[in-house]
Design an enzyme around this catalytic site. Structure first.
Site, mmCIF file in Angstrom:
data_model
loop_
_atom_site.group_PDB
_atom_site.id
_atom_site.type_symbol
_atom_site.label_atom_id
_atom_site.label_comp_id
_atom_site.label_asym_id
_atom_site.label_seq_id
_atom_site.Cartn_x
_atom_site.Cartn_y
_atom_site.Cartn_z
ATOM 1 N N ARG A 262 1.191 -14.693 -5.094
ATOM 2 C CA ARG A 262 2.113 -15.117 -4.039
ATOM 3 C C ARG A 262 1.304 -15.392 -2.778
ATOM 4 N NH1 ARG A 262 1.747 -10.796 -0.884
ATOM 5 N NH2 ARG A 262 1.574 -8.721 -1.821
ATOM 6 N N SER B 258 0.814 -1.224 0.000
ATOM 7 C CA SER B 258 0.000 0.000 0.000
ATOM 8 C C SER B 258 0.841 1.264 0.000
ATOM 9 C CB SER B 258 -0.956 0.018 1.206
ATOM 10 O OG SER B 258 -1.885 -1.033 1.119
#
Length: 229
Positions: A213, A91
């Site tokens: 992932r 983020s």
């Protein structure tokens, strides 16, 4: 004489590492992720295009190259909007802009010379959608768990709590599973781990991001514990 049994890599939660892992696996004829698919996920705008073309529910979005573009596209979408760099993780650089002043301030930050870009500068201007935060965790083409998280105070987007399993009705779980599988198909994924961030809105689940992932800690550990018990 030793033989390579497998290849993986770790450098924070970076998809670029997994793209290189995929290339190395192909070179050594080993099973591994498709590097082209992983690379598509590394660029948030490219990923959004693939998902939108496959009719996966995502926020409205535009790609801006400069401040004028940001202003134009923010007006088209309507404030508040979310600004984020097209490349990045954790983020970093992602912010909700509720006013014209906040929009100008964050645009200036993202475009300033000292900002380190992994690739050519690009800003994703995105519709702000709101609702409970969920993360779908998959191995291959199988949904193994859904976690529920809480996001920190706006204008930033940081998850600080995880509940596993998320308290979902059967039909909600099924919708998340179906959308997650649509994401995999749209992006050419389906080998190894994938985690998908979603918000459950008034329109239903909206996909925020697909990461090829494992999810960040502690979600994988909590999911493992939930399966054991």
């Amino acid at each position: 004489m030793y033989h390579i049994a497998g290849i993986t890599g770790f450098w924070k939660p970076s998809e670029w590492v997994y793209a290189m892992v995929g290339k190395l696996c192909q070179h050594f004829n080993l099973p591994g992720p498709n590097p082209t698919s992983v690379k598509c996920c590394c660029d948030k705008f490219v990923q959004r295009q693939f998902l939108k073309n496959a009719a996966v529910p995502v926020p409205s979005f535009r790609l801006a190259a400069n401040a004028a573009d940001v202003q134009k596209y923010s007006a088209e979408i309507g404030l508040p909007v979310v600004l984020k760099p097209t490349v990045g993780q954790c983020s970093s650089g992602v912010r909700l802009c509720r006013t014209a002043d906040e929009l100008t301030e964050h645009t200036t930050y993202l475009l300033r010379e000292e900002h380190i870009w992994p690739s050519s500068p690009g800003i994703l201007v995105e519709e702000f959608v709101n609702g409970p935060f969920l993360c779908a965790h998959l191995i291959g083409n199988e949904l193994i768990g859904v976690s529920a998280g809480k996001l920190g105070p706006l204008p930033h987007f940081f998850s600080y709590e995880s509940i596993v399993p998320a308290l979902l009705a059967k039909d909600q779980y099924k919708r998340i599973r179906d959308i997650s599988l649509d994401c995999l198909q749209a992006l050419g994924l389906g080998w190894g781990p994938t985690n998908i961030d979603l918000l459950w809105t008034k329109r239903g689940p909206i996909v925020i991001e697909v990461n090829p992932r494992l999810g960040g800690a502690p979600d994988p550990q909590l999911i493992q514990l939930s399966i054991w018990y």
